[in-house]
Design a protein around this motif. Structure first.
Motif, PDB file in Angstrom:
ATOM      1  N   SER A  33      39.239 -12.772   9.041  1.00 42.08           N
ATOM      2  CA  SER A  33      40.102 -12.131  10.026  1.00 42.08           C
ATOM      3  C   SER A  33      39.878 -12.701  11.426  1.00 42.08           C
ATOM      4  O   SER A  33      38.828 -13.253  11.732  1.00 42.08           O
ATOM      5  N   TYR A 158      55.374 -10.552  -0.432  1.00 40.00           N
ATOM      6  CA  TYR A 158      55.672 -11.611  -1.396  1.00 40.00           C
ATOM      7  C   TYR A 158      56.363 -10.960  -2.588  1.00 40.00           C
ATOM      8  O   TYR A 158      55.921  -9.906  -3.077  1.00 40.00           O
ATOM      9  N   ARG A 163      57.232 -15.756  -0.328  1.00 38.55           N
ATOM     10  CA  ARG A 163      56.978 -14.958   0.873  1.00 38.55           C
ATOM     11  C   ARG A 163      58.280 -14.519   1.530  1.00 38.55           C
ATOM     12  O   ARG A 163      59.237 -15.300   1.631  1.00 38.55           O
ATOM     13  N   GLU A 165      60.026 -14.226   4.510  1.00 39.94           N
ATOM     14  CA  GLU A 165      59.935 -14.774   5.857  1.00 39.94           C
ATOM     15  C   GLU A 165      60.576 -13.849   6.890  1.00 39.94           C
ATOM     16  O   GLU A 165      60.176 -13.844   8.054  1.00 39.94           O
ATOM     17  N   VAL A 168      57.896 -11.434   7.927  1.00 39.73           N
ATOM     18  CA  VAL A 168      56.927 -12.096   8.808  1.00 39.73           C
ATOM     19  C   VAL A 168      57.523 -12.271  10.200  1.00 39.73           C
ATOM     20  O   VAL A 168      56.832 -12.072  11.212  1.00 39.73           O
ATOM     21  N   ILE A 182      49.499 -11.327  12.105  1.00 36.70           N
ATOM     22  CA  ILE A 182      49.906 -12.118  10.937  1.00 36.70           C
ATOM     23  C   ILE A 182      48.698 -12.754  10.265  1.00 36.70           C
ATOM     24  O   ILE A 182      48.574 -12.747   9.033  1.00 36.70           O
ATOM     25  N   ARG A 183      47.780 -13.290  11.062  1.00 34.60           N
ATOM     26  CA  ARG A 183      46.604 -13.935  10.468  1.00 34.60           C
ATOM     27  C   ARG A 183      45.688 -12.927   9.791  1.00 34.60           C
ATOM     28  O   ARG A 183      45.099 -13.223   8.745  1.00 34.60           O
ATOM     29  N   GLU A 186      47.167 -12.140   6.509  1.00 30.82           N
ATOM     30  CA  GLU A 186      46.890 -13.243   5.577  1.00 30.82           C
ATOM     31  C   GLU A 186      45.472 -13.139   5.018  1.00 30.82           C
ATOM     32  O   GLU A 186      45.232 -13.440   3.843  1.00 30.82           O
ATOM     33  N   VAL A 189      45.582 -10.589   2.347  1.00 23.56           N
ATOM     34  CA  VAL A 189      46.191 -11.132   1.126  1.00 23.56           C
ATOM     35  C   VAL A 189      45.173 -11.962   0.354  1.00 23.56           C
ATOM     36  O   VAL A 189      45.042 -11.845  -0.873  1.00 23.56           O
ATOM     37  N   ALA A 190      44.397 -12.791   1.071  1.00 22.40           N
ATOM     38  CA  ALA A 190      43.374 -13.617   0.416  1.00 22.40           C
ATOM     39  C   ALA A 190      42.323 -12.743  -0.259  1.00 22.40           C
ATOM     40  O   ALA A 190      41.887 -13.019  -1.382  1.00 22.40           O
ATOM     41  N   HIS A 193      43.867 -11.175  -3.417  1.00 18.37           N
ATOM     42  CA  HIS A 193      44.000 -12.197  -4.468  1.00 18.37           C
ATOM     43  C   HIS A 193      42.648 -12.459  -5.134  1.00 18.37           C
ATOM     44  O   HIS A 193      42.580 -12.648  -6.367  1.00 18.37           O
TER      45      HIS A 193
END
Length: 589
Positions: A33, A158, A163, A165, A168, A182-183, A186, A189-190, A193
């Motif tokens: 993060s 997603y 994705r 867009e 976003v 946004i980061r 992400e 999300v990682a 996953h």
């Protein structure tokens, strides 16, 4: 389908694997993060969940985050875009009237499929620094939930691996800190996953049926232990009352909090009837995503503490099952849509504090005296020379009350909070702010007792640009309680002044929104100090002397409250101390 019994060794192996998955998910989230509230403070949580939305495992992070994800999942079920889950879907969700803990806590949920069958979910939540609310970072004094910023209910970030867009782009143009938002998403999300990947590996190794047999056995075990612990409490109704300072707008209106703990055999009901009506501001608590979770956290804290429990109890759905929560609709703990509910944390901490107080007569060896039972959550913001916003969220420490065998810990998040402090070096490197003071309070003494209360923190933050400050805290009026002869603690306070005129101090209420700050303004927060546990006259005279040497106790308090006589060189006079303590014992009856 009958459930096969998993042998104890394999059960422990699978339990360890699940715990490791959750911890790894948490590590990935905070290490990837960008905003300090997640990266440093770790205001987040991660775990795995089955298709009945039961918690399978959870990371060791803030209890509010993990305990709330089952409510998020139930809310997503009612709002899911397209109405069905597919491989490659990633859902983002934060609606407080559909299970969210509160709107800044965005959840990322990914379905887990095994051989084409939906078998569970990998998910996490994290607090984001700005989702476009009426004031930067945090919001208190607003009229409805729509003013809290972007509300997302069951939206697919997603869909089948593609994705969205447009979503976003909505983030980009509706947040003052869109790049970090946004980061950080992400990173979530990682993390999710990774949970999917690790759980699939577990299923491939042991098979779906065997793995879920083990999971259900672990959940049943946690439930059994929790019920055994509850059954040790005598049946009955136990009541405690306190109050909250105000709702962030009506400064002279105290808000009652009433907790009645009803113990019935191996189950317990937390009844909040009698607590304040819902407020006209965002100082309300989402029932599913926050209120219930606070009650779960309270009993896990009291009955399943890792230090006092003989063997570790898995952190899963089983510990929630024996606990029910009642809060009348239209009250502060169960507001009616569209009431705002962003500033919801301090009420939950006070609820836990009162659960502890209510149970004190029947659990004297398990409870503590009154803690700060609040949270200092501050949002600082301003405009960069480029015209972009900078936003910083900070959680300041409080203090615990005295405990059955030791003093209350000093300067620490408490009760259901578990966030870490933000290093002041990081602050100076990335933001136009300077920390002028960060230390234990020395303007007051903590609650005296055989075991004294913890000492609160004082944090003074100076902003170097014009901007805004919003602050959520509590307990400027309701003093942390002492117990079993222990003395009360001390309330908190908040002050603002400018370095150019340091004597021109403005006393601030415990919570305020959008204070227009000037360059050089300093917000100094003094957190409450905990109450004392046990008779102060039972504290060893030598320990009182050590407290005086450490500035944790004044000479006057040592004499007047602890009955310890020290000379100007802080040398102990044992004979005079015995005489003074006998005198105080006679006075106190």
């Amino acid at each position: 389908m009958s459930q096969q019994k998993v042998d104890p060794i394999t059960l422990q192996v699978i339990n360890g694997a699940l715990k490791t998955i959750a911890e790894e998910m948490g590590h990935v989230l905070y290490r990837m993060s960008f905003s300090s509230i997640i990266r440093e403070s770790q205001d987040m949580g991660a775990g795995l969940f089955d298709t009945r939305y039961q918690t399978i495992c959870e990371s060791e992070s803030t209890p509010m985050h993990i305990g709330s994800i089952p409510a998020y999942l139930r809310g997503i079920e009612a709002t899911l875009q397209g109405g069905a889950w597919h491989e490659g879907d990633v859902v983002v969700h934060n609606h407080p009237y559909h299970g969210s803990s509160h709107s800044p806590d965005l959840a990322i949920i990914i379905p887990i499929f095994h051989e084409g069958e939906l078998v569970g979910f990998s998910g996490n939540t994290a607090h984001h620094i700005d989702i476009g609310a009426a004031t930067p970072g945090l919001i208190i004094d607003v009229g409805d939930v729509y003013a809290e910023g972007m509300l997302m209910a069951g939206l697919k970030l997603y869909e089948k691996g593609v994705r969205n867009e447009a979503l976003v782009q909505m983030f980009k143009y509706n947040s003052r800190a869109s790049t970090q938002l946004i980061r950080d998403i992400e990173a979530q999300v990682a993390s999710a996953h990774l949970g999917v990947k690790r759980f699939k590996e577990l299923l491939q190794r042991y098979g779906k049926d065997f793995t879920f047999d083990a999971i259900n056995q672990l959940i049943d075990y946690s439930e059994t232990i929790m019920r055994q612990k509850i059954q040790e409490i005598p049946d009955g109704e136990y009541r405690a009352e306190g109050f909250l300072d105000d709702d962030g707008r009506h400064r002279d209106q105290r808000l009652p909090v009433v907790v009645t703990v009803k113990v019935q055999g191996d189950s317990v009901i937390v009844d909040l009837t009698g607590s304040a009506a819902q407020t006209l501001t965002a100082y309300n608590v989402p029932f599913e995503g926050s209120c219930k979770v606070a009650a779960f956290a309270a009993f896990r804290k009291i009955l399943l503490d890792a230090y006092t429990t003989q063997s570790p109890v898995p952190s899963n759905e089983g510990s929630f099952r024996p606990i029910s929560v009642l809060a009348p609709l239209g009250t502060i703990f169960n507001p009616i849509f569209p009431a705002a509910a962003e500033a919801r944390f301090t009420q939950c901490n006070r609820m836990i504090d009162l659960i502890i107080k209510a149970l004190a007569p029947v659990l004297p060896e398990r409870i503590i005296a009154g803690s700060s039972a609040s949270i200092s959550f501050a949002a600082y913001s301003g405009i960069k020379p480029s015209g972009d916003y900078w936003v910083f969220l900070e959680v300041n420490e409080g203090a615990y009350g005295g405990r059955p065998r030791s003093d209350g810990p000093d300067a620490i998040d408490n009760l259901m909070a578990n966030t870490r402090n933000n290093p002041i070096e990081d602050l100076g490197m990335h933001l136009p702010m300077i920390c002028d003071r960060y230390e234990l309070r020395d303007d007051v003494m903590p609650g005296a007792g055989k075991y004294r209360g913890g000492i609160g923190v004082v944090k003074a933050q100076r902003v170097l640009t014009n901007g805004f400050i919003t602050h959520e805290s509590e307990r400027h009026y309701d003093v942390p309680w002492g117990i079993f002869g222990g003395c009360e603690g001390v309330v908190g306070k908040t002050e603002i002044y400018n370095v150019a005129t340091p004597d021109d101090i403005v006393s601030m209420p415990s919570k305020f929104s959008g204070y227009a700050s000037r360059a050089g303004d300093v917000m100094a927060y003094y957190s409450p100090c905990g109450g004392g546990y046990g008779n102060p006259l039972e504290r060893s005279a030598e320990q009182v002397r050590e407290d005086v040497l450490d500035d944790f106790c004044s000479l006057d308090q040592a004499y007047e409250v602890y009955g310890v006589v020290l000379d100007e060189q802080v040398q102990l006079d044992l004979a005079a101390t015995d005489k003074r303590r006998a005198q105080l014992t006679a006075q106190n009856g």
